[in-house]
Design an enzyme around this catalytic site. Structure first.
Site, short mmCIF file in Angstrom:
data_model
loop_
_atom_site.label_atom_id
_atom_site.label_comp_id
_atom_site.label_asym_id
_atom_site.label_seq_id
_atom_site.Cartn_x
_atom_site.Cartn_y
_atom_site.Cartn_z
N ARG A 9 0.83 -1.20 0.00
CA ARG A 9 0.00 0.00 0.00
C ARG A 9 0.87 1.26 0.00
O ARG A 9 0.51 2.27 -0.58
CB ARG A 9 -0.96 -0.04 1.19
CG ARG A 9 -1.96 -1.19 1.07
CD ARG A 9 -2.87 -1.29 2.27
NE ARG A 9 -3.72 -0.12 2.39
CZ ARG A 9 -4.32 0.25 3.51
NH1 ARG A 9 -4.17 -0.46 4.61
NH2 ARG A 9 -5.09 1.33 3.55
N GLN A 66 -10.04 9.38 7.89
CA GLN A 66 -9.74 8.01 8.31
C GLN A 66 -8.73 7.40 7.35
O GLN A 66 -8.24 6.30 7.57
CB GLN A 66 -11.01 7.15 8.30
CG GLN A 66 -12.09 7.65 9.23
CD GLN A 66 -13.43 6.99 8.92
OE1 GLN A 66 -13.72 5.91 9.40
NE2 GLN A 66 -14.24 7.63 8.12
N HIS A 84 -6.41 7.65 11.69
CA HIS A 84 -5.98 6.25 11.61
C HIS A 84 -4.52 6.10 11.19
O HIS A 84 -4.11 5.00 10.80
CB HIS A 84 -6.90 5.46 10.66
CG HIS A 84 -8.28 5.24 11.19
ND1 HIS A 84 -9.34 4.83 10.40
CD2 HIS A 84 -8.78 5.36 12.45
CE1 HIS A 84 -10.43 4.72 11.16
NE2 HIS A 84 -10.12 5.04 12.39
N CYS A 136 8.93 3.30 15.37
CA CYS A 136 9.78 2.31 16.02
C CYS A 136 9.00 1.59 17.13
O CYS A 136 8.33 2.21 17.94
CB CYS A 136 11.01 2.99 16.61
SG CYS A 136 12.08 1.82 17.47
N GLY A 162 -17.55 9.85 1.68
CA GLY A 162 -16.89 8.61 1.30
C GLY A 162 -16.58 7.67 2.44
O GLY A 162 -15.56 6.99 2.43
N SER A 187 -18.36 4.62 5.08
CA SER A 187 -19.52 3.75 5.23
C SER A 187 -20.17 3.85 6.60
O SER A 187 -21.24 3.31 6.82
CB SER A 187 -19.11 2.30 4.97
OG SER A 187 -18.17 1.89 5.94
N LEU A 242 -21.24 7.42 -2.31
CA LEU A 242 -21.71 6.67 -3.48
C LEU A 242 -22.96 5.86 -3.15
O LEU A 242 -23.91 5.80 -3.92
CB LEU A 242 -20.60 5.74 -3.96
CG LEU A 242 -20.77 5.07 -5.31
CD1 LEU A 242 -21.02 6.10 -6.40
CD2 LEU A 242 -19.53 4.24 -5.65
P1 OAD Z 1 -15.38 1.77 3.58
O1 OAD Z 1 -14.77 0.92 2.54
O2 OAD Z 1 -16.04 1.10 4.73
O3 OAD Z 1 -16.47 2.71 2.93
C1 OAD Z 1 -16.21 3.50 1.80
C2 OAD Z 1 -17.49 4.24 1.42
O4 OAD Z 1 -17.17 5.09 0.32
C3 OAD Z 1 -18.64 3.33 0.97
O5 OAD Z 1 -19.81 3.71 1.70
C4 OAD Z 1 -18.81 3.64 -0.52
O6 OAD Z 1 -20.16 3.66 -0.95
C5 OAD Z 1 -18.23 5.02 -0.62
N1 OAD Z 1 -17.63 5.34 -1.95
C6 OAD Z 1 -16.99 4.52 -2.81
N2 OAD Z 1 -16.55 5.18 -3.88
C7 OAD Z 1 -16.93 6.47 -3.71
C8 OAD Z 1 -16.77 7.66 -4.46
N3 OAD Z 1 -16.13 7.68 -5.63
N4 OAD Z 1 -17.30 8.82 -3.95
C9 OAD Z 1 -17.94 8.82 -2.77
N5 OAD Z 1 -18.11 7.73 -2.02
C10 OAD Z 1 -17.62 6.57 -2.46
O7 OAD Z 1 -14.25 2.79 4.07
P2 OAD Z 1 -14.19 3.73 5.37
O8 OAD Z 1 -15.56 4.15 5.79
O9 OAD Z 1 -13.19 4.76 5.12
O10 OAD Z 1 -9.56 1.53 9.19
O11 OAD Z 1 -13.63 2.70 6.43
C11 OAD Z 1 -13.30 3.16 7.70
C12 OAD Z 1 -12.12 2.42 8.26
O12 OAD Z 1 -12.32 1.01 8.15
C13 OAD Z 1 -10.82 2.65 7.50
O13 OAD Z 1 -10.15 3.81 7.92
C14 OAD Z 1 -10.02 1.42 7.83
C15 OAD Z 1 -11.11 0.38 7.68
O14 OAD Z 1 -10.96 -0.79 8.39
C16 OAD Z 1 -8.40 0.98 9.55
O15 OAD Z 1 -7.71 0.31 8.80
C17 OAD Z 1 -8.03 1.25 10.97
ZN ZN Z 2 13.87 3.36 17.63
#
Ligand code: OAD
Ligand code: ZN
Length: 242
Positions: free
Chosen positions: A63, A94, A112, A120, A180, A182, A207
């Protein structure tokens, strides 16, 4: 519907993976999302890191390498423009990519963590390490003490960064905009309720309808890279002089 935002409106924006989707970074919970291919327990928890550090390291190194191939999209750019216009603005993301800052956002909290940085395990030293030598699947040594570094990422079971600062801003804001995300992951998902409780207007740009859609005053359905430039233009240009 809001047509304008006055310059002195206190605004907090919360972004999630969706805002970076149009830059080519996969979201987490879509059918082609990262969590379809990887178990959260394996790659995003302290237990996963202890059990198989090489697997976790390779996941984040991949990543991190991807950051070099992606660019901010018009959604990131529009948010930076909104920030320049407003007197009081905080962007809480996030996301662990650096696309907001590359688009020009300044007042930004990565709750996050950040892919760019490594931390470290021993001395806690945090450093942005994006040179080629730090992007392979080999473990990297701390430049301060030589111990192994880990991703500077908040894993499940760990506390997000700068929570106090975020909560203060959310409690004081007049307008809260989620983009963006969920709404599945706590505590980010609770900021909407805090904003509602404090009397702020709450907007969502996503979305698909998010988990917590019923708690937003307004929902704009679509891609943030398409909707945000139009909305920000409207919010800024229709604004009347106080
Ligand atoms: P999600 O993958 O849960 O949700 C992404 C959201 O973005 C969904 O509701 C989609 O419908 C929407 N989406 C997709 N494409 C889009 C676009 N072009 N424009 C607008 N919306 C769009 O991701 P997060 O909510 O960010 O944490 O997830 C939260 C956390 O869960 C992340 O920070 C990560 C994950 O586990 C860690 O890794 C600690
Ligand atoms: Zn160190």
């Amino acid at each position: 519907m809001i047509g304008m935002i006055a310059k002195n409106t206190r605004v907090v924006v919360l972004t999630g993976a969706g805002i970076s989707a149009e830059s080519g970074i996969r979201t987490f919970r879509a059918s082609d999302g990262l969590w379809e291919e990887h178990r959260i327990e394996d790659v995003a928890t302290p237990q996963g890191w202890r059990a198989n550090p090489q697997l976790v390291w390779s996941f984040y190194q991949q990543r991190r390498r991807q950051l070099l191939e992606v660019e901010p999209n018009p959604g990131h750019v529009a948010l930076a423009e909104l920030e320049r216009y407003l007197d009081d603005f905080l962007l809480v993301t996030q996301n662990v990519d650096d696309l907001h800052e590359r688009a020009g956002s300044n007042n930004l909290i990565h709750m996050h963590g950040e892919l760019e940085k490594l931390r470290c395990e021993d001395c806690g030293h945090i450093e942005a390490m994006m040179d080629e030598e730090y992007l392979t699947d080999e473990f990297v040594a701390c430049t301060n003490c030589g111990s192994r570094v880990r991703p500077h990422i908040v894993w499940f079971g760990e506390a997000p960064f700068q929570m106090r600062q975020i909560e203060n801003a959310v409690h004081q804001c007049d307008l809260f905009i989620a983009i963006g995300t969920s709404g599945h992951v706590y505590p980010a998902s609770k900021y909407l309720h805090d904003a509602n409780m404090s009397g702020a207007r709450t907007l969502c740009i996503n979305l698909e309808p998010p988990e917590n859609i019923q708690f937003f005053d307004e929902f704009f359905q679509g891609k943030s890279g398409e909707l945000l430039p139009e909305l920000v233009e409207q919010w800024i240009n229709d604004s009347t002089v106080e």
